[in-house]
Design an enzyme around this catalytic site. Sequence first.
Site: not given
Lengths: 672, 672
Positions: A261, A264, A348-349, A357, A360, A377, A477
């Site tokens: 998306t 959007l 986020e990852e 989003e 948007e 972060d 990570h």
Amino acid sequence: MKWVKVLGGVVGVAALLGLGIILGHFAIPKGADPLAPSVSQDLDLEILETVMGQLDASRIRETLRELSREPHLASSPRDEALVQLLLQRWRDPESGLDSAGTSTYEVLLSFPSQEQPNRVAVVAPTGDILFSCRQSEENLTEEQAGPDVVSPYAAYAPSGTPQGLLVYANWGMEEDFEELQTQGIELKGTIALTRYGGIGRGAKAVNAAKYQVAGVLVYTDPADINDGHSLPNETFPYSWYLPPSGVERGSYYEYFGDPLTPYLPANPSSFRLDPATASGFPPIPTQPIGFEDAKVLLCNLQGTSAPAAWQGALGCDYKLGPGFQPDGAFASTWRPRRSVVFASWGAEEFGLIGSTEFTEEFFSKLQERTVAYINVDISVFANATLRVQGTPPVQSVVFSAAKQIPAPDPSRLSIYDNWIRYFNRSSPVYGLVPRLGSLGAGSDYAPFIHFLGISSMDIAYTYDQSKTSARIYPTYHTAFDTFSYVDKFVDPGFGSHRAVAQTAGNVLLRLSDSLFLPLNVSDYSETLRSFLQAAQQDLGALLEQHSISLGPLVTAVEKFEEASIALGQNISALQKANPNPLQVRMLNDQLMLLERTFLNPRAFPEERYYSHVLWAPRTSSVATFPGLANACSRAMNTSLGSAAWAEVQRQLSIVVAALEGAAATLRPVDDL
Amino acid sequence: MKWVKVLGGVVGVAALLGLGIILGHFAIPKGADPLAPSVSQDLDLEILETVMGQLDASRIRETLRELSREPHLASSPRDEALVQLLLQRWRDPESGLDSAGTSTYEVLLSFPSQEQPNRVAVVAPTGDILFSCRQSEENLTEEQAGPDVVSPYAAYAPSGTPQGLLVYANWGMEEDFEELQTQGIELKGTIALTRYGGIGRGAKAVNAAKYQVAGVLVYTDPADINDGHSLPNETFPYSWYLPPSGVERGSYYEYFGDPLTPYLPANPSSFRLDPATASGFPPIPTQPIGFEDAKVLLCNLQGTSAPAAWQGALGCDYKLGPGFQPDGAFASTWRPRRSVVFASWGAEEFGLIGSTEFTEEFFSKLQERTVAYINVDISVFANATLRVQGTPPVQSVVFSAAKQIPAPDPSRLSIYDNWIRYFNRSSPVYGLVPRLGSLGAGSDYAPFIHFLGISSMDIAYTYDQSKTSARIYPTYHTAFDTFSYVDKFVDPGFGSHRAVAQTAGNVLLRLSDSLFLPLNVSDYSETLRSFLQAAQQDLGALLEQHSISLGPLVTAVEKFEEASIALGQNISALQKANPNPLQVRMLNDQLMLLERTFLNPRAFPEERYYSHVLWAPRTSSVATFPGLANACSRAMNTSLGSAAWAEVQRQLSIVVAALEGAAATLRPVDDL
């Protein structure tokens, strides 16, 4: 690997490393008397001190403890539980915020299949398995083997079972594959072993596929992450270095936001791209592995030695292959002048999905109203020094805050005076000052700066780069990226966490409660001047050959400089003159809107989301306006001829128009 | 025909038909005391009355007289002289404005060649010329033959000397050419005679070229312009009707703005498209002619009779061909709360070039600051009634103004009460009210509404449509379009001009001096509701077949309705409560920014400049959201299958997101 479409990707979710702060644009006055002096009251210094004092390292520690107690992969039950925990805190009648809510999006996330786990193996021509890589990390602290620890995988890479001869391809950059070809190595059908670094994760597979490579492995070299240390007793849990079995996970998706998306909000009803044809995914199967396994693979490769720059710290001479050797919180009643929105981003990852989003969905209002965005972060990479990335107008407010806060070490220096020892630059205007980095797309600030044009910053504490060449804290990570790792190695005592909270909090209060917004727009002049000089020095002769003049750009930069100086003088004069609230508001709008004027959604039609003409991605090595630099680079390297030079000129015009618009925004509002 | 690149296309030029008014966003307070009650003072009714009284018909007449004394084609010396004249008036220390300036652009204009004038002739197979059309209009009033009267031509059409058999192609729409083919007429290489109307000028040649027609003639049929009257003694100078030799000129360029610098100000340094490849120009030679000449051509055509709907008022049976039959100002010290910018646009007739370039150059500041745009182009078409086009939020302020001003006729009605007799509709909220038209792209408001998202309106006086079927006043764009024409036939006494000036001025003062902006955003609800109903009735079943739900659209419309009603109640309550200046400002921003939230520059990538999701061009006959309507229409008519239906869904999502953003903008600012 497996595609999973997830209901309920959540924004507002607390994540170990995610805390974003947005400042709203409007005062919420408390009094009933519309003309009381409080309307014009400036920053409340008493409140500022009170809040600074309330920030308590041990409480921050307890909070992080709670948040990191369980893995909480986006869309997992624990992820949802943390949403509720944050909501509960933010709705607390004693200590909570005005209001708190969640936004739920239906986004495409990518998870490894539990039924068919990812495997990497060396297979003999007979079909015998000669060696298998680990499928999960060594359980060193009883936290690596829980059922909620996701196995190592490359999110958004396609599934498949490629087989082929192994080659070593350094960073996996285009020139790396080019070098292998030059060395006479046939890449078609091979598996490329690459190390993290140099370029983005997904780009390695994109480049490899161009050379018909069938699959990609990615590992973390101890030279890049551990200052060369690779033995178990030199690494976590005995030090902060990455253990041999640690595997860096992450998104291999080229863009950010929900892949289906773009532009959007991913509401259930929103239009979605077909996942089979959506762009930006790695084109071939890809898997990350630890350096313990990479060592076995790499140190057994045959062929010629890799170039010196490709060698690492695995304790052997890296060969190129192909194939192996034969054997081988705020006070309760006081309110700031402007609304503050706290946001904690989900996913986020997976590519800044929650924040993207969100931008948007609330595009209009955020772009209309937002004064600034503060991103935190990874708040503490290490405890040596403050590190700030941001657009130039935020420099001054960060400096003001950093001068007011003591550094967490015993030096008794301010954060500012400590910071300047590690990162500094010589400013034509201010002399030696701490150096702010520029904002890429590495965290949730990306949609705010690139898509919305909101002045943004990212604040963290980090390490002494003269003492380590780690590109990030070593367990990043991996399954060793745990609370106890932080508690023991990253920030014992949590003094650096407190310092970051104080810095961000101080900046936040200054932005939300100062009568005039503390955004020093004239600090953009140094950037523009340096971009201009780079264009003149490195591109000027070339452009002249093609009859392209930088004259209009010079004029536009000068106009910006003049307008920004005049605006600053205007504010200084008004500050002494008991200004009318509407005069204040007029100037604050100019300060807020400046960053917006650098957006042009038609400037880079092929760069999804990037609209900021100063900070869009730059592939050229010339440190100037990215559209200009990139267009010049393409024009020199292609046979497109006049069309490519027309694009150079178009990009130059776009920058000139943006700078003219910026200068106009800074000039008095009744003067176009 | 000839291409001329003109230095100094000028904005700020007075044009006979061009007067634009922009309202700036900021108060310029006069007092020094920041907290004096004047900060919150509402609309000054005394000033309003004073200004209304000062507007004097005889002075307006004198002004128009002066402005129209000579032809002043864009970029001509007279055009430049009028710039200076306006500057002089606007800089008058007694009666002028705060400041006045010009902007100069280097744009591509199109003029006929004087050395090789355009010719239209009937040529025998022997090469003998059997008939020639006029090259200029009959000199009826000593004003048609001056050296500065430009000859009839189709601006931006290419030069060339096509020869071929003549066919009659009605409006020149695609279906017209289709009909000719169905009738068995071979179109390749023909010259198509078309009449004005039905579609835009340039589109006739675009359509013709698709059928390999070699050239296009365009004439004005007396049925469409003169209520059928076509005799010399029935037309100007004996009546307001177009004389037989009159030829309508105009731009045949498909878009608006300088064709070579879309989205960029046409400054000397700006990037320019290559004129040879720039799009939007008529592809084949095109020439307009008068109905005197058209009659000779059309009444001598051979072949079958044209369909009844194609027949006109030339006094013969129109045949299709091919080929011929064998024989064939403000008070000096008072200042409004908000800045007012007066603009007079250059080169409107070449495609809104001045205004478009202006919006491109000052894009940022105009979009940040502008409360509303008032357009007055042809201020008086005729003297029967007011006619207003605009976006819904301006309805209420136009009504307020129109109720306060007497109509220019002897009826003693207000302009409002007169207006409602000619144009009206039944509103679910208000009952019977005057009907506002919607804004297309017919005048300089186009870039303001479509490109910048600024609430806009166009104000004029016009004729009684029950008494004439003229699509515009008859001499429009001909050499008979003169002052004496206006003086004698259009508005004797200039009472209608005064009425338009009073209406525009009243609206201007209300917008610039009211404490709360008089933009009634809840009036958008009726539009949204009607678009929604049309979508449900005319597209609902079809969408359902393709599993596309209108549910989210229903929800979004409801959210908008709720938010706009609540905002209105909030304003009403505050108006009684002596509101704080910052509360006022907060609400005014919401009112101003609403229109901006309907812009999406990525919604219609192929529709240059059009970003407004409610008012973009609609080719479908379903009166609903244009993106949705057009996408449905394409999906039904193409064999693209699922891709076309995906575009329908994408357009639906774009509308939903815009409406959600609009509702969010209207909700309290601390509530996303």
